[in-house]
Design an enzyme around this catalytic site. Structure first.
Site, PDB file in Angstrom:
ATOM      1  N   HIS A  79      68.663  17.647  93.173  1.00 22.07           N
ATOM      2  CA  HIS A  79      68.577  17.921  91.746  1.00 22.07           C
ATOM      3  C   HIS A  79      69.694  17.173  91.009  1.00 22.07           C
ATOM      4  CE1 HIS A  79      66.126  21.874  92.220  1.00 22.07           C
ATOM      5  NE2 HIS A  79      65.531  20.811  92.742  1.00 22.07           N
ATOM      6  N   GLU A  81      71.863  18.225  88.872  1.00 29.17           N
ATOM      7  CA  GLU A  81      73.133  18.949  88.903  1.00 29.17           C
ATOM      8  C   GLU A  81      73.840  18.746  90.235  1.00 29.17           C
ATOM      9  OE1 GLU A  81      69.970  21.719  87.001  1.00 29.17           O
ATOM     10  OE2 GLU A  81      70.049  20.108  88.472  1.00 29.17           O
ATOM     11  N   CYS A 107      68.120  25.493  88.698  1.00 26.58           N
ATOM     12  CA  CYS A 107      67.503  26.444  89.624  1.00 26.58           C
ATOM     13  C   CYS A 107      68.604  27.328  90.219  1.00 26.58           C
ATOM     14  CB  CYS A 107      66.757  25.700  90.731  1.00 26.58           C
ATOM     15  SG  CYS A 107      67.844  24.873  91.914  1.00 26.58           S
ATOM     16  N   CYS A 110      71.194  25.381  92.408  1.00 28.90           N
ATOM     17  CA  CYS A 110      72.151  24.662  91.572  1.00 28.90           C
ATOM     18  C   CYS A 110      73.082  25.637  90.850  1.00 28.90           C
ATOM     19  CB  CYS A 110      71.429  23.772  90.564  1.00 28.90           C
ATOM     20  SG  CYS A 110      70.598  22.365  91.337  1.00 28.90           S
TER      21      CYS A 110
END
Length: 148
Positions: A79, A81, A107, A110
């Site tokens: 992801h 992040e 999410c 993260c």
């Protein structure tokens, strides 16, 4: 230096440009970690360095009809992040106390990483269907703000 009266929108514009680097077939996500109005790191969603991109080999989650927000372990990519945090680690950049600017809501995976990395607040442009992430940020006292 150009005076920027609206830093949140300025940084979100940059996160949107970073998202154009994404190699994900489902959504393009861009993230910045910022401290004292300085960009520390950026990240976008895509496969680890040196691996084939999903745009080239296909999406496992699409092939298995996995709904958004579920079964993250079935994805080849990282992801945005996560990549922003990893870039900080690679380059020895302290991100404790920083602000995350991201094109989408993180999410739960993260969220846990951002809490432990010391990120103090989030400025977001879009939502994501993950109630656990929202609960994690609330319990950790991390301020979440949406901008358009």
């Amino acid at each position: 230096m150009i005076e920027r009266p609206d830093w949140d929108h300025y940084f979100m514009e940059i996160a949107s440009v970073v998202a154009t680097r994404s190699t994900c077939l489902r959504r393009d996500v861009g993230a910045l970690l910022v401290l004292n109005k300085r960009i520390l790191t950026t990240g976008y969603n895509g496969t680890p360095s040196g691996l084939s991109h999903c745009r080239d080999v296909g999406c496992i989650r699409e092939q298995m009809n996995v709904p958004s927000g579920e079964r993250h372990e079935l994805c080849r990519g990282l992801h945005a992040e996560q990549n922003a945090i990893i870039q900080a680690a690679i380059h020895g950049v302290a991100i404790n106390g920083s602000v995350l600017y991201c094109t989408h809501y993180p999410c739960a995976v993260c969220a846990k990483m951002l809490v432990n990395a010391g990120v103090e607040s989030l400025i977001l442009a879009g939502n994501y269907p993950d109630d656990l992430a929202k609960a994690i940020f609330t319990e950790a006292g991390i301020n979440v703000k949406f901008i358009v």
